[in-house]
Each structure stands twice: as structure tokens, then as C-alpha cells.
Design an enzyme around this catalytic site. Structure first.
Site, PDB file in Angstrom:
ATOM      1  N   HIS A  14       0.858  -1.199   0.000  1.00 54.75           N
ATOM      2  CA  HIS A  14       0.000   0.000   0.000  1.00 54.75           C
ATOM      3  C   HIS A  14       0.892   1.246   0.000  1.00 54.75           C
ATOM      4  CE1 HIS A  14      -3.803   2.139   1.663  1.00 54.75           C
ATOM      5  NE2 HIS A  14      -2.940   3.070   1.243  1.00 54.75           N
ATOM      6  N   HIS A  16       1.393   5.424  -1.805  1.00 53.99           N
ATOM      7  CA  HIS A  16       0.966   6.532  -2.670  1.00 53.99           C
ATOM      8  C   HIS A  16       2.212   7.116  -3.314  1.00 53.99           C
ATOM      9  CE1 HIS A  16      -3.131   6.591  -1.015  1.00 53.99           C
ATOM     10  NE2 HIS A  16      -2.527   6.151   0.072  1.00 53.99           N
ATOM     11  N   LYS A 100      -9.355  -0.456  -5.607  1.00 47.20           N
ATOM     12  CA  LYS A 100      -9.408   0.223  -4.302  1.00 47.20           C
ATOM     13  C   LYS A 100     -10.750   0.916  -4.107  1.00 47.20           C
ATOM     14  CE  LYS A 100      -7.892   2.044  -0.437  1.00 47.20           C
ATOM     15  NZ  LYS A 100      -6.789   2.947  -0.208  1.00 47.20           N
ATOM     16  N   HIS A 137     -10.566   1.202   2.083  1.00 42.84           N
ATOM     17  CA  HIS A 137     -10.366   2.232   3.103  1.00 42.84           C
ATOM     18  C   HIS A 137     -11.578   2.113   4.033  1.00 42.84           C
ATOM     19  CE1 HIS A 137      -8.834   6.186   4.630  1.00 42.84           C
ATOM     20  NE2 HIS A 137     -10.018   6.079   5.224  1.00 42.84           N
ATOM     21  N   HIS A 175      -4.585  -0.402   6.048  1.00 41.55           N
ATOM     22  CA  HIS A 175      -4.106   0.414   7.179  1.00 41.55           C
ATOM     23  C   HIS A 175      -5.012   0.307   8.413  1.00 41.55           C
ATOM     24  CE1 HIS A 175      -7.001   3.065   5.260  1.00 41.55           C
ATOM     25  NE2 HIS A 175      -6.167   3.423   4.328  1.00 41.55           N
ATOM     26  N   ASP A 248       1.300   2.752   3.551  1.00 42.12           N
ATOM     27  CA  ASP A 248       0.445   3.927   3.335  1.00 42.12           C
ATOM     28  C   ASP A 248       1.278   5.199   3.331  1.00 42.12           C
ATOM     29  OD1 ASP A 248      -1.852   5.290   2.729  1.00 42.12           O
ATOM     30  OD2 ASP A 248      -2.602   5.360   4.772  1.00 42.12           O
TER      31      ASP A 248
END
Ligand code: DOR
Ligand code: ZN
Length: 347
Positions: A14, A16, A100, A137, A175, A248
Site C-alpha cells: 500500500h 501513494h 481500491k 479504506h 491500514h 500507506d
């Protein structure tokens, strides 16, 4: 005391990586540590089609340092318009590995997310049939629910019904931050797993307010009470393959975090594996780091485990106060403070 630690090269399930200048500023940190990473699709505009994911993948590959062997594992962003046809194309691509789900309004660039999973039944059915994992999420967006309860309430209201309706759907609760999430994952079937970040393992919500408001500890889901942090540490150090590494790492420019309405996200890619090593060492479970960091995620996604190795040295070093980030800078986790382990350059 152990002086060095050699592990199969880990993967980050995970991350970004952003785009443009931001991508070019951060991708080398992830590529230096990890062989592969699941790249989140919450760009602006979001990565909702296979064609967009292909173009984004090319931009990531071009931003890598020369000689890097890093492989980005791409994802699609689930919207109420995602079709079973797009899921099938993604599944056949060989380089898109998951979809996602951001509840609309839950976090950074989630506006395009589905308002309710019940509006995505056809896409979810296709994912279940084709074995495409749904990455979640897991927070409700209802303003009446206290921010510290949003994960628990999401599990009760949305996740339990979801896994009942799609019993074979592969689900990763991303997360996780609470004892409720640990319990949910432990009691679910083997097709349900979770990623855990270094920050939720190292810090509790006091970090947000130590001596004043600390925007660089603000992320979503927000840090929780100490008892929840301890439940996460127990889960990841138990050796249970349902829990695996997902940083994350979420870079934001310094000026957008140090603001009256600061962005959510903690940047940890610069020192991720070292920070996880601290967690496992404090729990007396360094021997379990490799499963969590290098085996269980690949096994869950049905990908081969890596074969190369990395070595960490027990050597304290100080994290820089900031990193360049386009025209701005980025404040990494532990900025100006010590980290107890150091990744050795590959030989
Ligand atoms: O803290 C976060 N930052 N949580 C998320 O869910 C998104 C992420 C981001 O993209 O900045
Ligand atoms: Zn994220």
C-alpha cells in the site's frame, strides 16, 4: 543484541507514489527498499480505467532511477460507474492487481469514490468471480460518527455484510488501526487480510498533540489509543499471514500539511523497513519480520515471493529534516530524529 538482519526483499502492499514532480521526488525511496508495491490510484483525476493505469504505470517506470528493479503493481479506483468489463480487462492485464474502494469523502481525493458498496454490485461480483482483490479504506464518512470510531462502525455496518454477500471475494482491509479491525480479520475467512502501517504500530494519538498540534502525525485513519496500537503490534508479531506490510506512505508538500486545514498523510517510504524493524525488535519478534514484510503479502496476492535479499544493520542514523518535493519540501516521519536500523546498500 542482533547486529545485522537479512531478509528476503520486502514488498509494500500500500503506497501513494503521486504523479509528476511529486512522483519523481519520492519513487526512489520506495524502489530502494521494496521489490514491488501496490500503487494507490487516488490521483486527480483518479485512475479508474485500465488505459489510465497503463499510462500511470509508464510514468512510474520512467521516473525510476536507472538500474532499478522495482515493479509497480497497479490498482483501479472503484466508482459507481466501474463496469464488470473493466474488471475483466484489469484481471487479464497481468499488471493490475487490485481495485481500491474509497468511501466518497473519507480521505484525500476520495470524492469520486462510491457512496455505497451496494451501488457497485456488478463490479464486485466480477471481482469475486475473477479473484481480483478489493482493497478497502475502512471508515464511515457519516459526520455523526466520532472520528475515532469510524473504522469500527465501518466494519459493523459495511464490512460484515460485504463478506457475507461475497464470501469468496478477496478483501484487504487497508491500514488497520483498531483492536476491532484485528478481531474482524482474525475471525474472517482466509480470503480476508489486512495491511498495517509503521506509524500505526509506532505511535498512538498522543503523538498528534505532544506539546502542540503536530500535523506531520495526521493521517487517515487517524492514530488511535495506545490499547489499539498494542493490539496491532500483537497481530503483526504473531506470525499470522493475514497481516502484512503496507506503509500507506502518503507524501504531501510541507505547506499543505502545516496549514489551518492540513492534508492527511504520513511519509514513511524513506525509512519504512527500518521503522518496522524497530517495532518487531521492541516486541522481541525480529524473527517474524520477514514473514510480515516479505512473504505473506505475496502469498495473499498469489504472486511469487521475491528471491533477492536485503540486509539491515543495527546502526542509528538521523532522518533529514525535510526532502525536496517539487517546488516545496516534504517532512518525513521521524524528521530530525534517530532510527535504530539502517538498510545497507545492495552489494
Ligand atoms: O492519510 C492518508 N493519506 N490516508 C489516506 O487514506 C489517503 C492518503 C493520501 O493519499 O494522502
Ligand atoms: Zn493510502
Amino acid at each position: 543484541m542482533t547486529a545485522t538482519l537479512t531478509l528476503i526483499r520486502p514488498d509494500d502492499w500500500h503506497v501513494h507514489l503521486r504523479d509528476g514532480e511529486g512522483l519523481r521526488a519520492v519513487v526512489a525511496d520506495t524502489a530502494r527498499q521494496f521489490a514491488r508495491a501496490i500503487v494507490m490510484p487516488n490521483l486527480k483525476p483518479p485512475v479508474t480505467s485500465v488505459a489510465q493505469a497503463a499510462a500511470y504505470r509508464e510514468r512510474i517506470l520512467s521516473a525510476l532511477p536507472a538500474g532499478s528493479s522495482f515493479t509497480p503493481l497497479m490498482t483501479l479506483y472503484l466508482t459507481e460507474a466501474t463496469t464488470p468489463g473493466e474488471i475483466e480487462l484489469a484481471s487479464r492485464s497481468g499488471w493490475i492487481h487490485a481495485v481500491k474502494y474509497y468511501p466518497a469523502g473519507a480521505t484525500t481525493h476520495s470524492e469520486a469514490g462510491a457512496r455505497d458498496l451496494s451501488h457497485c454490485r456488478e463490479a464486485l461480483g466480477a471481482m469475486e468471480a475473477l479473484g481480483v482483490p478489493l482493497l478497502i479504506h475502512g471508515e464511515v464518512t457519516d459526520p455523526d460518527v466520532d472520528i475515532f470510531d469510524r473504522e469500527r462502525v465501518f466494519i459493523e455496518r459495511h464490512l460484515i455484510p460485504l463478506v457475507q454477500r461475497y464470501p469468496r471475494l478477496k478483501v484487504v482491509l487497508e491500514h488497520i488501526t483498531t483492536a476491532s479491525a484485528v478481531k474482524f480479520v482474525l475471525t474472517a475467512e482466509d480470503n480476508v487480510a489486512a495491511t498495517v502501517t509503521p506509524h500505526h504500530l509506532l505511535y498512538n494519538r498522543n503523538a498528534l498533540f505532544q506539546g502542540g498540534v503536530r500535523p506531520h502525525y495526521y493521517c487517515l485513519p487517524v492514530l488511535k489509543r495506545e490499547e489499539h496500537r498494542q493490539a496491532l503490534v500483537r497481530a503483526v508479531t504473531s506470525g499470522n499471514p493475514k497481516f502484512f506490510l503496507g506503509t500507506d506512505s502518503a507524501p504531501h508538500a510541507r505547506s499543505t500539511k502545516e496549514s489551518a486545514c492540513g492534508c492527511a498523510g504520513i511519509y514513511s517510504a524513506h525509512a519504512a523497513i527500518e521503522l518496522y524493524a524497530e517495532v518487531f525488535e521492541s516486541a522481541g519478534a525480529l524473527d517474524r519480520l520477514e514473514g510480515f514484510a516479505s512473504h505473506f503479502g505475496a502469498d495473499f496476492y498469489g504472486l511469487p515471493r521475491n528471491t533477492a535479499r536485503i540486509t539491515l544493520q543495527r546502526e542509528s542514523w538521523t532522518v533529514p529534516a525535510e526532502h525536496p518535493f517539487g517546488q516545496d519540501t516534504l517532512v518525513p516521519l521521524r524528521a530530525g530524529e534517530a532510527v535504530a536500523w539502517k538498510l545497507q546498500a545492495p552489494i
